[in-house]
Design a protein around this motif. Structure first.
Motif, PDB file in Angstrom:
ATOM      1  N   ARG A   7      -6.721   9.586   1.070  1.00 55.39           N
ATOM      2  CA  ARG A   7      -6.599   9.223  -0.571  1.00 55.39           C
ATOM      3  C   ARG A   7      -4.911   9.129  -0.994  1.00 55.39           C
ATOM      4  NH1 ARG A   7      -9.832   7.098  -3.639  1.00 55.39           N
ATOM      5  NH2 ARG A   7     -11.428   8.514  -2.638  1.00 55.39           N
ATOM      6  N   LEU A   8      -4.240  10.005  -0.498  1.00 58.55           N
ATOM      7  CA  LEU A   8      -2.803   9.907  -0.789  1.00 58.55           C
ATOM      8  C   LEU A   8      -2.061   8.691  -0.096  1.00 58.55           C
ATOM      9  CD1 LEU A   8      -0.250  11.597  -1.834  1.00 58.55           C
ATOM     10  CD2 LEU A   8      -0.053  12.339   0.354  1.00 58.55           C
ATOM     11  N   SER A   9      -2.671   8.084   1.071  1.00 52.18           N
ATOM     12  CA  SER A   9      -2.035   6.908   1.674  1.00 52.18           C
ATOM     13  C   SER A   9      -2.470   5.810   1.015  1.00 52.18           C
ATOM     14  CB  SER A   9      -2.188   6.943   2.940  1.00 52.18           C
ATOM     15  OG  SER A   9      -1.815   8.176   3.691  1.00 52.18           O
ATOM     16  N   GLN A  10      -3.353   5.792  -0.016  1.00 51.94           N
ATOM     17  CA  GLN A  10      -3.982   4.693  -0.664  1.00 51.94           C
ATOM     18  C   GLN A  10      -4.462   3.706   0.349  1.00 51.94           C
ATOM     19  OE1 GLN A  10      -4.029   4.045  -4.001  1.00 51.94           O
ATOM     20  NE2 GLN A  10      -3.197   6.188  -4.112  1.00 51.94           N
ATOM     21  N   ALA A  11      -5.174   4.416   1.411  1.00 58.00           N
ATOM     22  CA  ALA A  11      -5.834   3.301   2.614  1.00 58.00           C
ATOM     23  C   ALA A  11      -7.240   3.267   2.317  1.00 58.00           C
ATOM     24  CB  ALA A  11      -5.450   4.273   4.033  1.00 58.00           C
ATOM     25  N   GLU A  12      -7.910   4.057   1.557  1.00 54.08           N
ATOM     26  CA  GLU A  12      -9.389   3.827   1.658  1.00 54.08           C
ATOM     27  C   GLU A  12      -9.809   2.629   0.911  1.00 54.08           C
ATOM     28  OE1 GLU A  12     -10.299   8.685   1.624  1.00 54.08           O
ATOM     29  OE2 GLU A  12     -11.439   7.180  -0.022  1.00 54.08           O
TER      30      GLU A  12
ATOM     31  N   GLU B  62      -3.556  -7.032   0.901  1.00 52.72           N
ATOM     32  CA  GLU B  62      -2.409  -6.352   1.186  1.00 52.72           C
ATOM     33  C   GLU B  62      -2.326  -5.835   2.458  1.00 52.72           C
ATOM     34  OE1 GLU B  62      -2.850  -3.300  -1.765  1.00 52.72           O
ATOM     35  OE2 GLU B  62      -2.912  -4.531  -3.581  1.00 52.72           O
ATOM     36  N   LEU B  63      -3.474  -5.612   3.369  1.00 54.41           N
ATOM     37  CA  LEU B  63      -3.368  -5.121   4.597  1.00 54.41           C
ATOM     38  C   LEU B  63      -3.052  -6.085   5.612  1.00 54.41           C
ATOM     39  CD1 LEU B  63      -6.881  -2.733   4.957  1.00 54.41           C
ATOM     40  CD2 LEU B  63      -4.510  -2.127   4.829  1.00 54.41           C
ATOM     41  N   ASP B  64      -3.546  -7.525   5.102  1.00 55.45           N
ATOM     42  CA  ASP B  64      -2.985  -8.638   6.044  1.00 55.45           C
ATOM     43  C   ASP B  64      -1.482  -8.721   6.117  1.00 55.45           C
ATOM     44  OD1 ASP B  64      -3.679 -11.069   7.682  1.00 55.45           O
ATOM     45  OD2 ASP B  64      -2.785 -11.906   6.050  1.00 55.45           O
ATOM     46  N   GLU B  65      -0.900  -8.265   4.594  1.00 63.16           N
ATOM     47  CA  GLU B  65       0.380  -8.738   4.628  1.00 63.16           C
ATOM     48  C   GLU B  65       1.257  -7.227   5.276  1.00 63.16           C
ATOM     49  OE1 GLU B  65       3.720  -8.875   0.833  1.00 63.16           O
ATOM     50  OE2 GLU B  65       1.937  -7.999   0.502  1.00 63.16           O
ATOM     51  N   GLU B  66       0.530  -6.308   5.234  1.00 64.65           N
ATOM     52  CA  GLU B  66       1.226  -5.296   5.989  1.00 64.65           C
ATOM     53  C   GLU B  66       1.356  -5.439   7.457  1.00 64.65           C
ATOM     54  OE1 GLU B  66       0.786  -0.197   6.508  1.00 64.65           O
ATOM     55  OE2 GLU B  66      -0.313  -1.519   4.501  1.00 64.65           O
ATOM     56  N   PHE B  67       0.436  -5.920   8.018  1.00 62.11           N
ATOM     57  CA  PHE B  67       0.331  -6.211   9.415  1.00 62.11           C
ATOM     58  C   PHE B  67       0.907  -7.801  10.095  1.00 62.11           C
ATOM     59  CE2 PHE B  67      -2.706  -2.855   9.230  1.00 62.11           C
ATOM     60  CZ  PHE B  67      -2.737  -2.222  10.241  1.00 62.11           C
ATOM     61  N   ASP B  68       1.409  -8.390   8.763  1.00 62.27           N
ATOM     62  CA  ASP B  68       2.017  -9.346   9.202  1.00 62.27           C
ATOM     63  C   ASP B  68       3.440  -9.484   9.957  1.00 62.27           C
ATOM     64  OD1 ASP B  68       2.842 -12.192   9.317  1.00 62.27           O
ATOM     65  OD2 ASP B  68       3.309 -12.338   7.129  1.00 62.27           O
ATOM     66  N   THR B  69       3.709 -10.428  11.009  1.00 59.13           N
ATOM     67  CA  THR B  69       5.029 -10.261  11.586  1.00 59.13           C
ATOM     68  C   THR B  69       6.145 -10.537  10.600  1.00 59.13           C
ATOM     69  OG1 THR B  69       4.899 -12.528  12.236  1.00 59.13           O
ATOM     70  CG2 THR B  69       3.707 -10.984  13.626  1.00 59.13           C
ATOM     71  N   PHE B  70       7.426 -10.020  11.250  1.00 60.46           N
ATOM     72  CA  PHE B  70       8.671 -10.541  10.669  1.00 60.46           C
ATOM     73  C   PHE B  70       9.670 -11.272  11.492  1.00 60.46           C
ATOM     74  CE2 PHE B  70      12.786  -9.581   9.125  1.00 60.46           C
ATOM     75  CZ  PHE B  70      12.782  -9.540   7.591  1.00 60.46           C
TER      76      PHE B  70
ATOM     77  N   ARG C 174       0.770  -1.135   0.025  1.00 62.66           N
ATOM     78  CA  ARG C 174       0.324   0.216  -0.156  1.00 62.66           C
ATOM     79  C   ARG C 174       0.894   1.278   0.023  1.00 62.66           C
ATOM     80  NH1 ARG C 174      -0.793   3.370   3.797  1.00 62.66           N
ATOM     81  NH2 ARG C 174       0.248   2.325   5.080  1.00 62.66           N
ATOM     82  N   ARG C 175       1.858   1.310   0.975  1.00 60.76           N
ATOM     83  CA  ARG C 175       2.715   2.521   0.782  1.00 60.76           C
ATOM     84  C   ARG C 175       3.476   2.510  -0.276  1.00 60.76           C
ATOM     85  NH1 ARG C 175       5.234   1.416   5.738  1.00 60.76           N
ATOM     86  NH2 ARG C 175       3.632   1.957   6.931  1.00 60.76           N
ATOM     87  N   SER C 176       3.937   1.403  -0.958  1.00 64.28           N
ATOM     88  CA  SER C 176       4.658   1.488  -2.329  1.00 64.28           C
ATOM     89  C   SER C 176       3.853   2.044  -3.459  1.00 64.28           C
ATOM     90  CB  SER C 176       5.235   0.213  -2.692  1.00 64.28           C
ATOM     91  OG  SER C 176       5.825  -0.437  -1.597  1.00 64.28           O
ATOM     92  N   LYS C 177       2.546   1.822  -3.452  1.00 66.25           N
ATOM     93  CA  LYS C 177       1.634   2.296  -4.310  1.00 66.25           C
ATOM     94  C   LYS C 177       1.527   3.688  -4.064  1.00 66.25           C
ATOM     95  CE  LYS C 177      -1.500  -1.399  -5.230  1.00 66.25           C
ATOM     96  NZ  LYS C 177      -2.796  -2.028  -5.060  1.00 66.25           N
ATOM     97  N   ALA C 178       1.458   4.152  -2.702  1.00 73.29           N
ATOM     98  CA  ALA C 178       1.360   5.758  -2.387  1.00 73.29           C
ATOM     99  C   ALA C 178       2.449   6.433  -2.753  1.00 73.29           C
ATOM    100  CB  ALA C 178       0.997   5.807  -0.980  1.00 73.29           C
TER     101      ALA C 178
END
Length: 1025
Positions: free
Chosen positions: A898-903, A909-917, A817-821
Motif C-alpha cells: 500500500r505504501l509503495s502504491q503497487a496494488e 505507469e508500470l510499462d513506463e517503469e519497466f521501459d529501457t533507458f 508510481r514511486r513518485s506517488k508513494a
C-alpha cells in the motif's frame, strides 16, 4: 432483518488460570451493545464449542465501521468471577456477505494490558446473513446490495484510477492461495483442470499455514504427551502455536492481509531451552534439524576385469529406495578414487537397506562388478563436533550375496544433520536427475564482495605538447580509463601547448589492484574527431594510498609517450626525445566507504581501510527455514520451481542449495554475520535456478526478496516470521509465495552500540571532503558493475541478474508510481502537523470546554513559571514514548504494497517503469507520457510558485517596494517596541494567549488584520514573463 453470525468452533493451547494447571473456558462475544456467551468447558485447555451466536445488525451500512469483540474467560465459580484468557477484535470490514464466502479463521488471542499473561488461539467463522438464512442455505443478494454503496467507497479509496472496474474487496483475513494443494504430484496432474477453474476464488485460512489445517470446524488434536521442551511444528507443515497477536488485530483499510507478515512458532532449538537439547543446538539453533543418510564413497582397489580387452571403467551407484546417486566413471582403472559424498533425506527413505554397487561402464548394458549392503537401522549416528567418521574397507559381494575373489571398496556410512561438514558438497537425493556438470549450480556457497576503493585522479596541467597540426592551437582535454570506467575532463580554457585543467576525477578500484590507469591527452580537431597527442599507462598498485584526512600526495610530472612510438622499441631509439609531460596527482582514498547499494538500505558503512574499521558490536544470525506456496516458474516445461535463496549483508553473500522441482522447499540453513552498525539492512532474495540443465544463456528468475533493518530488531529476541514474496511485474503486483525466516540479533558490546547512535552514518572522509551527489551516483553504478563482474566469475557463479536485483541497480530510475508513494509519505508526515492544528483550532473554538479550560490553566502556570516550560515538554515526550511502548511493532517491517502504491498502479505507469533507458516504446506512447509528465510538473511548478510568493511577501515588508505597507509596519513596530519595553513580558504573554484562546462569541468569520495585511504585500509574480 440482517443478522451477524459468529460461529465459535474451538480454541487451543490456552493459559491455565484455575491454579491446578487447567482452565474452564467460555467465550463471550460483544457486538453493538449486544452480549452473548457460549457454554463452559470444564478443565479443558483445548476446548471445542461448535456453537453459533447470532446478533442483530441495526444498520448494515454501519457494519464496516463497527467492531466485533470476542473474549475468552475462565469460569471461576468458586470465586464468583471470571479470569481473562485473551481477546480478539475484528473489524466489520472483514465480514463476508454469506456463509459460502466465510472460511474458518484462527485468531491469536491478544493481551488486555501490559501485564496480561495470554497464549493460544481461537477458531471462528463469521459472516452476515439475512433473516431466515442462518441455518439454511439461500441466496444473499439483498444484503450485498445493501453493502454495495460502502464497498464502492472503499474501492474508490483503494483505487486511484476511477475508470478501473470495481472489484469486490476480499475479506482482510483471507489469503489468495495459488497452490491450494499440498501434494506436488497432484499439482502436475490437475494443472489443466485448475486453469478451467481460474475464475473461482481460492482461499485458505490466514493463520493455518500448516498442511494439516482444514477449513472444517473440528477441534485440533490434543497435544502429544511429550516433554515440556518439545514444540509442535507450525511453520509450514503442521498446525501449532499461534502467530503474533499484532497480525490479527483490528483489520482496517490497509494493505491486503496476504501481503502481511505472519509470526510462526517452529520447533527451533533456541526456543526449546537447554533441557533435552542435542549438541547441534549450539551451532544450528535457528533452524529445524534435518536428518540425512550420508554415504562417502572414497575409493576401491583390486577390482576384477570385466571386458574382453582386459580393461575396466568403474563407477559406483548408491541406491536407497527409489533414489539413486552415481559417481563419475573412470576409464581403465582397477584402483579408482572417487571421493564423492551422497546425502539422502531421512524423511524420504522408503527402504531399510543401502545398496552400494560397483559397475563397469560399457557401450551397451553396464556390467555388474560387486556390491555392499548396509542396514539403515545399524548405521551409526554422528553429531558434530565429533570428528568425521573414518571410512573402512568392505569386501564386494555378488548378486547372490556371496563374496567375490577380489575387489574391495572404501566407504563411510553414517546418519547426520545439515550441520555436518559434508553437507554443502554432498550430492543430494532431490538432485538425482541433475548431471555432474550442473550439480555445482545446486550447492550452497558463501561469497565475498571484492574490497573496493575510490581512486582520485587530479589532472592539473601539461607542458610541451606536440600536436600533429602545428599551425593551430590545440583544444586539449584528458581522457582517463580504468578498466571499463572512462571519464574525460573539460577542455582546457587555454588553447596552447601548455594547457591547464585543474580537474579531479573519481574512479572505483578493487583489490588486488591488477588493472592499469590509461591517461591520454587528446586534441579535439573537429566534431566527433579527436586525436591522441600523448598517453601514459600507470599500474594501479603503484598509486599511493591515503588514509583518512592525511595530506594529499604531491603532484608528479609523468612523461607522455607518443602512441606510434610506444609500440615499437626499435623506432623509439631513432626518434628524437619526446619531451611532452603531464602533471598529475593520483591517490587511492581508503578512508571512504565505497557505496555499491543505495544508502537507504545499505548493509555496510565501514571505510575501505581495515586500519580505520571499528570492532564489531554484535552478531546477526539468520536461519533460512523454508518457503511456501511458490508459483510454478517452469510451468511451460511441465516442471515447478527450482528455488534457492541468496542473502547479502556487508561484503558477505550466502547462497543456499537449490531444491529441485518443488513449490514448498525446506532449506533449514543457518548463517552468521558480524554487525558493525545497527542501522543497516539485510537483504534476502529467492530465485528460480534456470541453469540446472546447462543453459548458460538463461537468466535466473526473480521470485521475491525481503529487507529487514537491524535497528528495528530487539536484541537477543528470536524472530520467526513468514514474509510474503512480492514482485512488481509489468502486469502488476504479484505474490510469488512466502519465505520463512528465523532471525536473531545479539549484542556483544552494549556501550559501543549505544555510542554508535551518536556517530555519523558514513566515515569521516565523506564529511571532510564530500563527493558530489552526481559523482556518487555514477560511482555507485560502477561499484555495482565491479561486484557483479567479480561474483559472476565464481564457481558456482552468482550471476549478474542476481547481484543487480539484490543491489537495486535500477532504484534511481524514474517511476511515477514511486513518485506517488513519496508524495503520500510526505502527506502522511504533514497529517500529524495537521492533526495538531485541528486540535489547537478546537481548543480556540471551545469545542470541548473542559479541555480548553485545562489548557488555559496550563498556559497561565507556564507563563507564571517559565522555567517549567522545557521540563514540561521533555516530560510530555517521555510519557508519550512510554505510552506508545504498549503499541510497539511486534513484527519486523516489511515491504508495504500500500505504501509503495503497487496494488492499484495503472498498467501504463508500470510499462513506463519497466521501459529501457533510452526508451524503446513507440512515438505516440512516449508523447502521451511526456504530456502526462508535463501535467504533473505543472502542478509541482504551481506549488513551488506559491511558496516563492509567500517568501517574497515576507521579504517585501521592509524593502519599501510598497512604501505605504512598509511605513505602516515600521510605525507599528515602533509602537510595539515602546509597549513591550514598559510592559512586563508575562503580562504581554497572558494578553496574547487569552486573545488567541478567546471564546467563539468574540471571534469573526472574516480573516484577521495581520493576515489581510500580509496578503496585500507585493510579490515578484507580476515581474514574470
Amino acid at each position: 432483518m440482517a443478522k451477524l453470525v459468529v460461529e465459535v468452533l474451538d480454541a487451543s493451547d490456552l493459559m491455565p488460570k484455575d491454579g491446578h494447571g487447567s482452565a474452564s473456558p467460555f467465550v463471550e462475544v460483544q457486538f453493538d451493545e449486544q452480549h452473548q456467551r457460549t457454554s463452559t468447558k470444564p478443565k479443558d485447555l483445548n476446548p471445542s464449542w461448535n456453537e453459533k451466536l447470532v446478533f442483530n445488525i441495526k444498520n448494515p451500512r454501519d457494519l464496516p465501521n463497527q467492531t466485533i469483540e470476542v473474549f475468552v474467560y475462565n469460569d471461576n465459580k468458586q470465586g464468583h468471577h471470571k479470569n481473562f484468557l485473551g481477546r480478539v477484535r475484528i473489524s466489520g470490514m472483514s465480514v463476508p456477505f454469506s456463509d459460502h464466502e466465510a472460511v474458518v479463521q484462527r485468531y491469536p488471542l491478544d493481551k488486555r494490558g501490559i501485564f496480561s499473561h495470554v497464549k493460544g488461539d481461537i477458531a471462528l467463522k463469521i459472516y452476515s446473513s439475512v433473516h431466515g438464512g442462518v441455518d439454511g442455505v439461500q441466496s444473499f443478494e439483498p444484503l450485498e446490495q445493501v453493502f454495495q454503496q460502502h464497498l464502492d467507497a472503499v474501492d474508490s479509496h483503494y483505487n486511484h484510477h476511477p475508470n478501473k472496474p470495481t472489484e469486490t474487496a476480499p475479506a482482510p483475513l483471507q489469503e489468495i492461495n495459488p497452490n491450494k494443494f499440498d501434494d506436488e504430484h497432484y499439482y502436475k496432474r490437475s494443472h489443466e483442470k485448475n486453469k478451467k477453474k481460474k475464475k473461482e476464488k481460492e482461499v485458505r485460512t490466514f493463520y493455518s499455514v500448516g498442511s494439516t489445517a482444514s477449513a472444517g470446524g473440528g477441534p485440533p488434536p490434543p497435544p502429544a504427551e511429550k516433554p515440556v521442551f518439545v514444540e509442535t511444528r507450525s511453520d509450514f507443515a503442521k498446525s501449532g502455536a499461534a502467530p503474533a497477536a499484532t497480525v490479527m488485530q483490528m483489520q482496517f483499510p490497509g494493505q491486503k492481509p496476504e501481503y502481511g507478515v505472519v509470526e510462526t512458532r517452529p520447533p527451533l532449538a533456541a526456543r526449546m531451552g537447554y533441557w533435552g537439547r542435542d549438541k547441534t543446538a549450539s551451532t544450528y539453533d535457528l533452524v529445524e534439524q534435518m536428518n540425512f543418510l550420508y554415504v562417502h564413497v572414497v575409493k576401491a582397489k583390486d577390482l576384477p576385469v570385466m571386458d574382453i580387452s582386459g580393461s575396466l571403467d568403474p563407477y559406483v551407484e548408491v541406491k536407497v529406495g527409489n533414489y539413486k546417486g552415481v559417481t563419475k566413471h573412470l576409464e581403465k582403472n582397477q584402483n579408482p578414487v572417487w571421493n564423492s559424498v551422497f546425502a539422502f533425506s531421512k524423511e524420504r527413505l522408503q527402504t531399510n537397506l543401502v545398496e552400494v554397487t560397483v559397475k563397469d561402464k560399457d557401450i551397451g548394458k553396464d556390467d555388474f562388478v560387486g556390491k555392499v549392503l548396509f542396514d539403515i537401522a545399524e548405521v551409526p549416528q554422528r553429531v558434530p563436533p565429533d570428528s568425521p567418521l573414518a571410512p573402512q574397507w568392505y569386501k564386494l559381494v555378488d548378486k547372490k550375496g556371496e563374496k567375490i575373489n577380489q575387489g574391495e571398496i572404501m566407504l563411510a556410512v553414517w546418519m547426520g544433520t545439515q550441520a555436518d561438514e559434508a553437507f554443502p558438497e554432498a550430492w543430494h537425493s532431490d538432485a538425482h536427475s541433475v548431471s555432474q556438470q550442473s550439480l555445482a549450480n545446486t550447492r550452497s556457497k558463501v561469497y565475498f564482495s571484492p574490497k573496493l576503493y575510490y581512486l582520485r585522479a587530479h589532472m592539473i596541467a601539461a607542458q610541451d605538447l606536440v600536436p600533429s597540426d602545428k599551425g593551430r592551437q590545440p583544444d586539449t582535454f584528458v581522457r582517463v580509463q580504468l578498466g571499463h570506467q572512462m571519464r574525460v575532463t573539460r577542455p582546457s580554457p587555454m588553447k596552447h601547448i601548455n594547457p591547464e585543467w585543474n580537474e579531479e576525477l573519481m574512479f572505483v578500484a578493487s583489490e588486488p589492484f591488477d588493472e592499469y590507469i590509461i591517461i591520454s591527452v587528446e586534441d579535439r580537431i573537429g566534431p566527433g574527431k579527436d586525436e591522441v597527442i600523448g598517453r601514459i599507462i600507470i599500474p594501479v598498485r603503484e598509486v599511493p594510498q591515503r588514509i583518512e584526512t592525511a595530506k594529499l600526495p604531491d603532484a608528479r610530472w609523468f612523461p607522455l609517450q607518443k602512441p606510434s612510438v610506444a609500440e615499437e622499441e626499435g623506432e623509439k631509439k631513432k626518434e628524437l626525445k619526446f619531451a611532452s609531460r603531464i602533471l598529475l596527482r593520483l591517490c587511492i582514498d581508503s578512508g571512504y566507504h565505497v557505496l555499491d547499494e543505495s544508502t537507504h538500505f545499505s548493509s555496510d558503512l565501514q571505510p575501505s581501510s581495515k586500519h580505520l574499521r571499528k570492532p564489531s558490536i554484535g552478531l546477526l544470525e539468520v536461519g533460512i527455514l523454508s518457503a511456501r506456496n511458490l508459483l510454478p516458474m517452469k510451468s511451460k516445461d511441465g516442471k515447478m520451481t527450482d528455488a534457492y535463496c541468496v542473502a547479502k549483508y556487508g561484503n558477505k553473500w550466502v547462497r543456499t542449495r537449490t531444491l529441485l522441482d518443488t513449490l514448498h522447499p525446506r532449506w533449514n540453513e543457518q548463517y552468521t554475520w558480524e554487525v558493525y552498525d545497527p542501522c543497516t539492512v539485510i537483504t534476502i532474495g529467492v530465485f528460480d535456478n534456470c541453469h540446472i540443465n546447462g543453459k548458460d544463456d538463461a537468466r535466473d528468475q526473480r521470485i521475491g526478496k525481503v529487507r529487514i533493518r537491524l535497528s528495528t530488531l530487539e536484541t537477543d529476541r528470536i524472530y520467526t516470521h513468514s514474509y510474503p514474496l512480492l514482485v512488481l511485474t509489468p502486469s502488476g503486483l504479484k505474490k510469488h509465495g512466502e519465505l520463512h525466516l528465523a532471525i536473531r540479533f545479539s549484542c556483544t558490546a552494549w556501550v559501543n552500540m549505544v555510542a554508535q547512535y551518536g556517530k555519523p552514518l558514513l566515515p569521516k572522509m565523506h564529511y571532510v571532503q564530500p563527493i558530489s551527489v552526481r559523482h556518487i551516483d555514477w560511482l555507485r553504478h560502477q561499484a555495482m558493475q565491479i561486484v557483479a563482474a567479480k561474483l559472476s566469475r565464481a564457481e558456482p557463479p552468482l550471476r549478474r541478474e542476481i547481484v543487480e536485483y539484490m543491489l537495486d541497480v535500477d532504484y534511481h530510475m524514474w517511476s511515477l508510481r514511486r513518485s506517488k508513494a513519496n508524495f503520500f509519505r510526505i502527506m502522511s508526515l504533514l497529517s500529524g502537523i495537521s492533526y495538531v492544528c485541528r486540535w489547537f483550532d478546537g481548543i480556540c473554538y471551545w469545542k470541548n470546554p473542559l479541555t480548553t479550560i485545562l489548557v488555559h490553566v496550563l498556559f497561565l502556570i507556564l507563563v507564571c513559571y517559565p522555567e517549567l516550560i522545557l521540563p514540561t515538554i521533555f516530560l510530555y515526550l517521555f510519557v508519550i514514548g512510554l505510552w506508545n511502548y504498549r503499541f510497539r511493532p511486534r513484527v519486523p517491517p516489511h515491504m508495504d504494497a500500500r505504501l509503495s502504491q503497487a496494488e492499484n498502479t495503472h498498467p501504463d505507469e508500470l510499462d513506463e517503469e519497466f521501459d529501457t533507458f533510452p526508451t524503446s516504446r513507440p512515438t505516440d506512447i512516449v508523447r502521451m507520457r511526456y504530456d502526462r509528465l508535463r501535467s504533473v510538473a505543472g502542478r509541482v511548478q504551481t506549488v513551488i510558485g506559491d511558496l516563492a510568493t509567500q517568501g517574497e511577501r515576507a521579504l517585501s515588508i521592509l524593502s519599501w517596494r510598497d512604501p505605504r505597507a512598509t511605513a505602516i509596519f515600521i510605525i507599528f513596530s515602533l509602537i510595539w517596541a515602546v509597549f513591550l519595553y514598559v510592559t512586563p513580558f508575562q503580562v504581554v504573554a497572558v494578553l496574547i494567549g487569552l486573545y488567541i484562546l478567546r471564546h467563539p462569541r468574540f471571534r469573526s468569520k472574516m480573516p484577521s488584520v495581520p493576515v489581510n495585511f500580509f496578503k496585500r504585500l507585493p510579490a515578484r509574480t507580476d515581474s514574470l514573463l
